[in-house]
Design a protein around this motif. Structure first.
Motif, PDB file in Angstrom:
ATOM      1  N   VAL A 130       0.703  -1.687  -7.477  1.00 36.01           N
ATOM      2  CA  VAL A 130       2.070  -1.190  -7.305  1.00 36.01           C
ATOM      3  C   VAL A 130       3.022  -2.369  -7.092  1.00 36.01           C
ATOM      4  N   ALA A 131       2.619  -3.316  -6.272  1.00 33.80           N
ATOM      5  CA  ALA A 131       3.451  -4.495  -6.040  1.00 33.80           C
ATOM      6  C   ALA A 131       3.602  -5.294  -7.332  1.00 33.80           C
ATOM      7  N   TYR A 132       2.514  -5.470  -8.062  1.00 30.90           N
ATOM      8  CA  TYR A 132       2.565  -6.276  -9.282  1.00 30.90           C
ATOM      9  C   TYR A 132       3.400  -5.618 -10.384  1.00 30.90           C
ATOM     10  N   GLU A 133       3.506  -4.311 -10.376  1.00 29.47           N
ATOM     11  CA  GLU A 133       4.321  -3.604 -11.373  1.00 29.47           C
ATOM     12  C   GLU A 133       5.814  -3.874 -11.191  1.00 29.47           C
TER      13      GLU A 133
ATOM     14  N   MET B  57      -6.398   6.778  -2.076  1.00 28.47           N
ATOM     15  CA  MET B  57      -5.472   6.966  -0.952  1.00 28.47           C
ATOM     16  C   MET B  57      -4.121   7.358  -1.501  1.00 28.47           C
ATOM     17  N   GLN B  58      -3.317   7.992  -0.674  1.00 26.21           N
ATOM     18  CA  GLN B  58      -1.946   8.283  -1.068  1.00 26.21           C
ATOM     19  C   GLN B  58      -1.088   7.046  -0.798  1.00 26.21           C
ATOM     20  N   ALA B  59      -0.080   6.866  -1.613  1.00 25.75           N
ATOM     21  CA  ALA B  59       0.789   5.697  -1.484  1.00 25.75           C
ATOM     22  C   ALA B  59       1.476   5.649  -0.119  1.00 25.75           C
TER      23      ALA B  59
ATOM     24  N   LEU C  47       8.288   0.137  -2.344  1.00 25.63           N
ATOM     25  CA  LEU C  47       7.770   0.529  -3.656  1.00 25.63           C
ATOM     26  C   LEU C  47       6.722   1.629  -3.507  1.00 25.63           C
ATOM     27  N   LEU C  48       5.864   1.497  -2.527  1.00 23.24           N
ATOM     28  CA  LEU C  48       4.854   2.521  -2.279  1.00 23.24           C
ATOM     29  C   LEU C  48       5.497   3.832  -1.835  1.00 23.24           C
ATOM     30  N   GLU C  49       6.554   3.747  -1.050  1.00 22.59           N
ATOM     31  CA  GLU C  49       7.233   4.940  -0.538  1.00 22.59           C
ATOM     32  C   GLU C  49       8.040   5.669  -1.616  1.00 22.59           C
ATOM     33  N   GLN C  50       8.327   5.006  -2.727  1.00 19.12           N
ATOM     34  CA  GLN C  50       9.084   5.651  -3.800  1.00 19.12           C
ATOM     35  C   GLN C  50       8.326   6.837  -4.391  1.00 19.12           C
ATOM     36  N   ASN C  51       7.019   6.783  -4.362  1.00 13.91           N
ATOM     37  CA  ASN C  51       6.193   7.873  -4.872  1.00 13.91           C
ATOM     38  C   ASN C  51       5.076   8.107  -3.851  1.00 13.91           C
ATOM     39  N   PRO C  52       5.408   8.719  -2.706  1.00 12.84           N
ATOM     40  CA  PRO C  52       4.467   8.788  -1.591  1.00 12.84           C
ATOM     41  C   PRO C  52       3.170   9.558  -1.880  1.00 12.84           C
TER      42      PRO C  52
END
Length: 143
Positions: free
Chosen positions: A71-74, A115-117, A36-41
């Motif tokens: 991000v995880a909770y979304e 921080m960046q995703a 999920l984090l890597e989807q929008n790095p």
């Protein structure tokens, strides 16, 4: 009892089908979080302040809008698996990570206020794979 088709029921009531997801393993939950984090790095995420200095009760309820935990909770899949909110304590419980592992992902002392995703994703993945240098060092010292 009167049997009706789904179409018939929808004329008299709001029918919602709930998707059922298989229970994910710890590794699968953490991998999904990283994905999920890597989807929008490039996404700019907020860090939590001083998690290591908070009392356990305060740490458990700590949260930050737009954090890696947010991000995880979304994600509806992780929520369906049981992620209840985007607090530090809930992320620790749900992802089955230690305070130091979660601190490494979300605390400002590593990155400042944001921080960046992609950076957070690398840290999340490290909870699965561990620190390779430390693993090598442990193996070398064991011989």
């Amino acid at each position: 009892m009167k049997h009706q088709t789904l179409d018939q029921l929808q004329t008299i009531a709001e029918v919602k089908l709930s998707a059922t997801y298989p229970t994910m393993t710890r590794r699968q939950r953490i991998e999904r979080w990283a994905e999920l984090l890597e989807q929008n790095p490039q996404r700019c995420l907020g860090a939590l302040t001083g998690t290591e200095y908070l009392a356990p009760e305060a740490r458990a309820v700590a949260r930050g809008a737009g954090s890696p935990i947010t991000v995880a909770y979304e994600d509806p899949v992780l929520r369906a698996e049981g992620l209840k909110d985007d607090t530090y304590g809930e992320a620790k419980r749900f992802f089955e990570v230690s305070d130091w592992q979660l601190h490494d992902i979300v605390c400002h002392c590593h990155v400042g206020a944001t921080m960046q995703a992609r950076w957070a994703a690398a840290r999340v993945r490290r909870t699965i794979n561990g620190n390779r240098f430390l693993a090598w060092l442990r193996a070398a010292l064991a011989h």
